[in-house]
Structure formats: C-alpha cells, structure tokens
Design a protein around this motif. Structure first.
Motif, PDB file in Angstrom:
ATOM      1  N   LEU A  99       0.825  -1.206   0.000  1.00  0.00           N
ATOM      2  CA  LEU A  99       0.000   0.000   0.000  1.00  0.00           C
ATOM      3  C   LEU A  99       0.861   1.259   0.000  1.00  0.00           C
ATOM      4  N   ASN A 100       1.962   1.254   0.751  1.00  0.00           N
ATOM      5  CA  ASN A 100       2.851   2.405   0.772  1.00  0.00           C
ATOM      6  C   ASN A 100       3.468   2.656  -0.602  1.00  0.00           C
ATOM      7  N   ARG A 101       3.890   1.584  -1.264  1.00  0.00           N
ATOM      8  CA  ARG A 101       4.475   1.742  -2.590  1.00  0.00           C
ATOM      9  C   ARG A 101       3.442   2.255  -3.597  1.00  0.00           C
ATOM     10  N   THR A 102       2.238   1.739  -3.500  1.00  0.00           N
ATOM     11  CA  THR A 102       1.182   2.192  -4.403  1.00  0.00           C
ATOM     12  C   THR A 102       0.849   3.662  -4.164  1.00  0.00           C
ATOM     13  N   ALA A 103       0.806   4.048  -2.897  1.00  0.00           N
ATOM     14  CA  ALA A 103       0.511   5.450  -2.569  1.00  0.00           C
ATOM     15  C   ALA A 103       1.599   6.381  -3.089  1.00  0.00           C
ATOM     16  N   LEU A 104       2.882   5.996  -2.897  1.00  0.00           N
ATOM     17  CA  LEU A 104       3.984   6.821  -3.371  1.00  0.00           C
ATOM     18  C   LEU A 104       3.951   6.950  -4.889  1.00  0.00           C
ATOM     19  N   ARG A 105       3.748   5.806  -5.563  1.00  0.00           N
ATOM     20  CA  ARG A 105       3.693   5.827  -7.022  1.00  0.00           C
ATOM     21  C   ARG A 105       2.555   6.721  -7.520  1.00  0.00           C
ATOM     22  N   GLY A 106       1.410   6.626  -6.881  1.00  0.00           N
ATOM     23  CA  GLY A 106       0.267   7.431  -7.300  1.00  0.00           C
ATOM     24  C   GLY A 106       0.469   8.913  -7.055  1.00  0.00           C
ATOM     25  N   LEU A 107       1.080   9.259  -5.923  1.00  0.00           N
ATOM     26  CA  LEU A 107       1.315  10.675  -5.627  1.00  0.00           C
ATOM     27  C   LEU A 107       2.267  11.305  -6.631  1.00  0.00           C
ATOM     28  N   ILE A 108       3.290  10.542  -7.034  1.00  0.00           N
ATOM     29  CA  ILE A 108       4.241  11.087  -8.005  1.00  0.00           C
ATOM     30  C   ILE A 108       3.576  11.246  -9.364  1.00  0.00           C
ATOM     31  N   GLN A 109       2.828  10.230  -9.788  1.00  0.00           N
ATOM     32  CA  GLN A 109       2.175  10.282 -11.087  1.00  0.00           C
ATOM     33  C   GLN A 109       1.097  11.369 -11.137  1.00  0.00           C
ATOM     34  N   GLU A 110       0.442  11.609 -10.020  1.00  0.00           N
ATOM     35  CA  GLU A 110      -0.622  12.606  -9.998  1.00  0.00           C
ATOM     36  C   GLU A 110      -0.087  14.021 -10.160  1.00  0.00           C
ATOM     37  N   GLY A 111       1.138  14.253  -9.691  1.00  0.00           N
ATOM     38  CA  GLY A 111       1.792  15.526  -9.918  1.00  0.00           C
ATOM     39  C   GLY A 111       1.326  16.681  -9.060  1.00  0.00           C
ATOM     40  N   ARG A 112       0.632  16.423  -7.975  1.00  0.00           N
ATOM     41  CA  ARG A 112       0.104  17.516  -7.154  1.00  0.00           C
ATOM     42  C   ARG A 112       0.963  17.808  -5.926  1.00  0.00           C
ATOM     43  N   GLY A 172       4.409  18.089  -6.054  1.00  0.00           N
ATOM     44  CA  GLY A 172       5.668  18.719  -6.420  1.00  0.00           C
ATOM     45  C   GLY A 172       6.803  17.743  -6.585  1.00  0.00           C
ATOM     46  N   ALA A 173       6.632  16.498  -6.176  1.00  0.00           N
ATOM     47  CA  ALA A 173       7.673  15.474  -6.337  1.00  0.00           C
ATOM     48  C   ALA A 173       7.644  14.952  -7.771  1.00  0.00           C
ATOM     49  N   THR A 174       8.818  14.845  -8.373  1.00  0.00           N
ATOM     50  CA  THR A 174       8.920  14.368  -9.753  1.00  0.00           C
ATOM     51  C   THR A 174      10.127  13.446  -9.886  1.00  0.00           C
ATOM     52  N   TRP A 175      10.116  12.616 -10.918  1.00  0.00           N
ATOM     53  CA  TRP A 175      11.271  11.783 -11.213  1.00  0.00           C
ATOM     54  C   TRP A 175      12.352  12.648 -11.829  1.00  0.00           C
ATOM     55  N   ASN A 176      13.583  12.402 -11.450  1.00  0.00           N
ATOM     56  CA  ASN A 176      14.721  13.130 -12.002  1.00  0.00           C
ATOM     57  C   ASN A 176      15.505  12.179 -12.885  1.00  0.00           C
ATOM     58  N   ASP A 177      15.477  12.462 -14.184  1.00  0.00           N
ATOM     59  CA  ASP A 177      16.157  11.595 -15.147  1.00  0.00           C
ATOM     60  C   ASP A 177      17.520  12.204 -15.475  1.00  0.00           C
ATOM     61  N   PRO A 178      18.620  11.594 -15.001  1.00  0.00           N
ATOM     62  CA  PRO A 178      19.946  12.153 -15.285  1.00  0.00           C
ATOM     63  C   PRO A 178      20.257  12.199 -16.771  1.00  0.00           C
ATOM     64  N   ALA A 179      19.603  11.359 -17.555  1.00  0.00           N
ATOM     65  CA  ALA A 179      19.870  11.340 -18.992  1.00  0.00           C
ATOM     66  C   ALA A 179      19.245  12.531 -19.707  1.00  0.00           C
ATOM     67  N   GLN A 180      18.356  13.240 -19.048  1.00  0.00           N
ATOM     68  CA  GLN A 180      17.709  14.403 -19.645  1.00  0.00           C
ATOM     69  C   GLN A 180      17.895  15.607 -18.730  1.00  0.00           C
ATOM     70  N   PRO A 181      19.080  16.193 -18.722  1.00  0.00           N
ATOM     71  CA  PRO A 181      19.308  17.352 -17.853  1.00  0.00           C
ATOM     72  C   PRO A 181      18.492  18.545 -18.316  1.00  0.00           C
ATOM     73  N   SER A 182      18.197  19.435 -17.382  1.00  0.00           N
ATOM     74  CA  SER A 182      17.434  20.634 -17.708  1.00  0.00           C
ATOM     75  C   SER A 182      18.257  21.523 -18.635  1.00  0.00           C
ATOM     76  N   PRO A 183      17.615  22.084 -19.675  1.00  0.00           N
ATOM     77  CA  PRO A 183      18.367  22.974 -20.564  1.00  0.00           C
ATOM     78  C   PRO A 183      18.772  24.243 -19.833  1.00  0.00           C
ATOM     79  N   PRO A 184      19.904  24.817 -20.201  1.00  0.00           N
ATOM     80  CA  PRO A 184      20.327  26.051 -19.528  1.00  0.00           C
ATOM     81  C   PRO A 184      19.344  27.178 -19.802  1.00  0.00           C
ATOM     82  N   ALA A 185      19.241  28.077 -18.844  1.00  0.00           N
ATOM     83  CA  ALA A 185      18.322  29.205 -18.994  1.00  0.00           C
ATOM     84  C   ALA A 185      18.887  30.194 -20.008  1.00  0.00           C
ATOM     85  N   PRO A 186      18.028  30.802 -20.832  1.00  0.00           N
ATOM     86  CA  PRO A 186      18.510  31.853 -21.733  1.00  0.00           C
ATOM     87  C   PRO A 186      19.092  33.010 -20.923  1.00  0.00           C
ATOM     88  N   PRO A 187      20.099  33.692 -21.449  1.00  0.00           N
ATOM     89  CA  PRO A 187      20.660  34.830 -20.715  1.00  0.00           C
ATOM     90  C   PRO A 187      19.657  35.966 -20.623  1.00  0.00           C
TER      91      PRO A 187
END
Length: 345
Positions: free
Chosen positions: A56-69, A71-86
């Motif tokens: 139940l704990n794993r299901t709750a954690l998975r659902g909270l992340i997928q729901e997106g409400r 603020g917790a998100t998956w961090n994919d090291p293979a897709q770094p955030s693009p640099p901000a424009p100057p």
C-alpha cells in the motif's frame, strides 16, 4: 448512439459504443464510498499480498508522483534541464523598456540594477518578462529581484526549509525603480521568479499579464531511489509574513492573454537587444496569389523557393506594448489638472 442489449442466461448486459468512464471516477466518490470499497477489496482480494502495508505504501507513493500535485517528480539524469537563456534588456520605444530575467542570482540582478539606474526619466514603463524556464533555484533569489522595486526593510515572506525554523526575508537596499511595472507570467515561470511576481503584485501594484503560474513555490533536492534513479522532492515552503501559506497558490494574471508557443520560443531565443524592436512588428505575409497572377502562373500555387514567413510577435509582449502606447497617447500618466470654477462676471 443508442445502447444495445445482449441477453445472456441470467444476465441483461447493456452496451454502448459511446459509453466512457469519467476521467477520474475515484475523485468523484464520497469518502464513505471509498472506505466501503477498500473494505470490500480487502475482504475479497484475489491477491491479499497486494494489501500489505508495504504494498500500500508503494502504491501510494507511485500514485502521488504520477498525480503531480505534491511537487515530487522523477529526475532523469539522462535528460538534464536545458540552460536558462541569458538576460535580455532593451529600450522599446521612447517610454518603455523590456527586461527578460535569467537566473535570479547576485551577478545577473546586479546587471539589471545598473540597467534600471541608467534609464532616463521619460521611460515610464518597465516590462519584466518572467516567463523564462530556468533550473529550480534558491527562493531568496526573489528577494534579490524585488528589492530593486520595493522600499528598504519591506517584510516579504517566511521561508521554511526542511528541518529549520521559519526565516523572514526582507529587502535590504533602497529601490532603483519606482515607476510603472508590468509583469509577463505563465505556467513556466520558475519558482523564484513566480514568488517575485506575487511580491511585486502585492507591494508594488504591478500589473500581471499572460497566463496563470504553476504555484509550485519551493526549493528542491534529489534523493536516490534505486539504481540510476532519483526523486526530486520539494524541500521548502513559503508563507506570507502573517503565516498564510503561499506555496501552492497560483498567480492569476490581471490581464489574461493566451500564449503562442512558437512566438514565445522565438522571443526567448533572442540574445541581441537591438533585434528586439524589429521582432515586435507584424510582417506582411507574401501574397502568393497576386504574385502568381502578375507572373501569369496558377494563382493557387506557391512559388518554389519563396522566403519563409516570419513567426508573428509574441502576443503577450505585443499587447503590453499596445497598452503602453495607448496610455501614452491618451496621456493617462499625466496628473489631472484641477481648475477652480470661475466666479462669473
């Protein structure tokens, strides 16, 4: 489409090709219904192991992340955030200036301070574009920006970081700009800039334009979860000085202007201040029919090799400029002249 029925032994089943479940049936159920369903499932589950506390704990954690409400998100090291424009700072006409913020840190904000200090008195309107997607930064960056516009020692917000007591953030310098301030915002406005927008609307009566912000006013940290995977977690919460929670509250623009993604990206790609005024003019589209008729060709065929049509100006910035020009034309910034009525002959 009408429903049709199938008659089976002991059952009458109604089918409809157009019948669909609601987008989220669980959210529409009452609390009592949810409790009853959970009890029923626990008593008759085909796999009782799925109802263990760990499952139940794993299901709750998975659902909270997928729901997106949360603020917790998956961090994919293979897709770094693009640099901000100057940052981009430029004069737009005789009475306005445009500033596109970058990362809200001491160096870039100091450059903005110098730019504002050098603007002449005839520049009455500053258009501050906060729609630049940046990597999540420290929320005190909002203080660096807002103290350019607010009186010294203005209480701004309470910052609560994980495991620390609330810390009151206040301005520490005199302002360098006290004239009219307009903000361009949208859902991609990063947390420090979004927090600055809340503060400037509240304390400087800044006019906001564009679309609603995300409301995710937080700082973030990465926590490993399994091999090669990490979870980005919110690690700070913002409150007004009176204790009212601000994190989670979106900023609705005073002037709602639908975004045009292509035009916004073109504006963000600009790095030369001299090129900005030209991007705010509508370009005449090629009139292929007229050119074809003059050449004796088929009027519905586009001539090969014709110059591509330039993307239209960003509608949010364009409408802000239109409003500023109208205000100048109508002399809305000039003080009203009060004349006493004559006493007569």
């Amino acid at each position: 489409m009408q429903a049709r029925s199938l008659l089976l032994p002991g059952f009458l089943i109604l089918q409809s090709a157009s019948a669909q479940l609601p987008a989220d049936p669980v959210s529409q159920a009452s609390s009592e219904e949810v409790q009853n369903l959970l009890q029923w499932i626990s008593q008759h589950a085909s796999e009782p192991a799925a109802l263990s506390q760990d499952a139940l704990n794993r299901t709750a954690l998975r659902g909270l992340i997928q729901e997106g409400r949360t603020g917790a998100t998956w961090n994919d090291p293979a897709q770094p955030s693009p640099p901000a424009p100057p940052a981009l700072m430029a004069r737009l006409g005789a009475a306005s200036a445009y500033v596109r913020t970058g990362v809200l840190e001491e160096g870039p904000v100091q450059e903005l301070r110098e730019f504002l200090t050098q603007l002449p008195a005839e520049v009455t309107t500053l258009i501050l574009d906060l729609r630049v997607p940046c990597p999540a930064g420290a929320l005190p960056g909002a203080t660096l920006l807002t103290e350019l516009f607010l009186p010294e020692k203005t209480p701004l917000f309470l910052l609560v970081r994980a495991g620390a007591a609330p810390a009151l953030q206040s301005t520490s310098r005199p302002p360098v700009w006290t004239r009219r301030l307009w903000l361009l915002i949208d859902e991609r406005t990063p947390p420090p800039a979004e927090l600055a927008a809340h503060l400037l609307v509240r304390h400087a009566s800044a006019l906001s334009m564009g679309s609603a912000t995300s409301g995710r006013l937080s700082e973030y940290l990465d926590r490993p979860l399994g091999e090669g995977v990490s979870l980005r977690l919110p690690s700070a919460t913002v409150f007004w000085p009176d204790g009212t929670r601000l994190t989670g509250q979106t900023l609705q623009p005073a002037v709602a202007i639908p975004a045009r993604a292509e035009a916004r990206e073109t504006l963000l790609s600009l790095s030369d201040p001299a090129a900005l005024p030209g991007r705010m003019k509508e370009q005449d589209r090629p009139r292929f029919n007229e050119a074809a008729l003059m050449a004796g060709a088929h009027p519905e065929l586009i001539t090969p090799g014709a110059a591509p049509v330039a993307p239209p100006p960003d509608p949010v910035l364009q409408q802000a400029l239109d409003l500023q020009e109208t205000s100048t034309f109508l002399k809305l910034d000039e003080p009203l002249e009060i004349k006493r009525a004559g006493t007569g002959p």
